[in-house]
Design a protein around this motif. Sequence first.
Motif, PDB file in Angstrom:
ATOM      1  N   MET A  24      37.722  48.749  36.851  1.00 40.46           N
ATOM      2  CA  MET A  24      38.901  47.919  36.594  1.00 40.46           C
ATOM      3  C   MET A  24      38.925  46.756  37.582  1.00 40.46           C
ATOM      4  O   MET A  24      38.733  46.941  38.774  1.00 40.46           O
ATOM      5  CB  MET A  24      40.181  48.757  36.767  1.00 40.46           C
ATOM      6  N   ARG A  25      39.149  45.546  37.059  1.00 44.97           N
ATOM      7  CA  ARG A  25      39.235  44.392  37.937  1.00 44.97           C
ATOM      8  C   ARG A  25      40.465  44.507  38.838  1.00 44.97           C
ATOM      9  O   ARG A  25      41.488  45.071  38.465  1.00 44.97           O
ATOM     10  CB  ARG A  25      39.339  43.107  37.112  1.00 44.97           C
ATOM     11  N   ARG A  26      40.358  43.927  40.052  1.00 46.81           N
ATOM     12  CA  ARG A  26      41.467  44.028  40.994  1.00 46.81           C
ATOM     13  C   ARG A  26      42.739  43.388  40.427  1.00 46.81           C
ATOM     14  O   ARG A  26      43.838  43.910  40.604  1.00 46.81           O
ATOM     15  CB  ARG A  26      41.100  43.370  42.326  1.00 46.81           C
ATOM     16  N   ALA A  27      42.584  42.250  39.739  1.00 42.57           N
ATOM     17  CA  ALA A  27      43.760  41.590  39.167  1.00 42.57           C
ATOM     18  C   ALA A  27      44.466  42.494  38.166  1.00 42.57           C
ATOM     19  O   ALA A  27      45.705  42.578  38.133  1.00 42.57           O
ATOM     20  CB  ALA A  27      43.345  40.278  38.488  1.00 42.57           C
ATOM     21  N   ASP A  28      43.683  43.214  37.347  1.00 38.67           N
ATOM     22  CA  ASP A  28      44.277  44.143  36.385  1.00 38.67           C
ATOM     23  C   ASP A  28      44.975  45.288  37.104  1.00 38.67           C
ATOM     24  O   ASP A  28      46.048  45.749  36.689  1.00 38.67           O
ATOM     25  CB  ASP A  28      43.198  44.704  35.459  1.00 38.67           C
ATOM     26  N   ARG A  29      44.353  45.746  38.185  1.00 36.75           N
ATOM     27  CA  ARG A  29      44.941  46.868  38.932  1.00 36.75           C
ATOM     28  C   ARG A  29      46.270  46.471  39.561  1.00 36.75           C
ATOM     29  O   ARG A  29      47.248  47.224  39.519  1.00 36.75           O
ATOM     30  CB  ARG A  29      43.951  47.327  40.011  1.00 36.75           C
ATOM     31  N   LEU A  30      46.330  45.267  40.153  1.00 36.67           N
ATOM     32  CA  LEU A  30      47.586  44.799  40.746  1.00 36.67           C
ATOM     33  C   LEU A  30      48.665  44.625  39.679  1.00 36.67           C
ATOM     34  O   LEU A  30      49.844  44.944  39.906  1.00 36.67           O
ATOM     35  CB  LEU A  30      47.352  43.473  41.482  1.00 36.67           C
ATOM     36  N   PHE A  31      48.251  44.142  38.524  1.00 36.22           N
ATOM     37  CA  PHE A  31      49.187  43.973  37.417  1.00 36.22           C
ATOM     38  C   PHE A  31      49.788  45.314  37.017  1.00 36.22           C
ATOM     39  O   PHE A  31      51.002  45.463  36.867  1.00 36.22           O
ATOM     40  CB  PHE A  31      48.439  43.344  36.246  1.00 36.22           C
ATOM     41  N   LEU A  32      48.928  46.338  36.860  1.00 36.98           N
ATOM     42  CA  LEU A  32      49.416  47.665  36.475  1.00 36.98           C
ATOM     43  C   LEU A  32      50.251  48.294  37.579  1.00 36.98           C
ATOM     44  O   LEU A  32      51.224  49.013  37.304  1.00 36.98           O
ATOM     45  CB  LEU A  32      48.230  48.574  36.126  1.00 36.98           C
TER      46      LEU A  32
END
Length: 232
Positions: free
Chosen positions: A1-9
């Motif tokens: 999972m990309r970091r940006a996606d992880r922060l979003f979630l």
Amino acid sequence: MRRADRLFLLIHALRGRRHAITAQQLAQTLEVSLRTVYRDVADLQRSGVPIEGEAGVGYLLRKGADIPPLMFNPDELEALVVGTRFVRAFGGERLGRGATAALLKIEAVLPPELRARSARTRIFAPQLDNRIEASGLIDALHGAVLDQRVLRVVYRDGEARASAREIEPLCLSFWGGSWTLGAWCRLRTDFRSFRPDRIVEYAATGESFVDTRERGLDAYLRSVGVAASDSG
């Protein structure tokens, strides 16, 4: 999972909660380590996201914080739900588990009205025990494709003639009723598309292969008239 996606979630896992959620719960939801959760929360706080709490206690968004919700329009949401059902029915157990987990994560951060909508779609893809996807064969072939493992197979053609071959599996394709395994066939020294339901026996040889320009995935796709950009 990309970091940006992880922060979003991570943000949306905190959104709308009345009680703090622990770092351990966040780590399990995002499938990352506790250390990663602590680092991500700290980075978000430094970026101005109003997250309150601390390690060992839990975290929540400050009341009244204006964080935009995860939004899908009805057609986008239905596409996700239906797509998940098709993957569970036809993608084998491994991808089916992944699709189920992904949808649960999405639904966990949906606004209530969209969460209700996700349960109302009337397009189904029933999972049946008598289909090839339930046999474990698709999972095994998928694993061989991913790991670039040479397989030894006994294959029956359309006239039920059996032949033993060593193949380099390159991709799986689903045609809305049947699967094909795209591969380099060492017996024929050419690309071939094999139907998994005609594979009588299969076993890994213990040998790996390298995806080359001449006999790799892109070359196979060209041989069947599909551009690499169209295959996704």
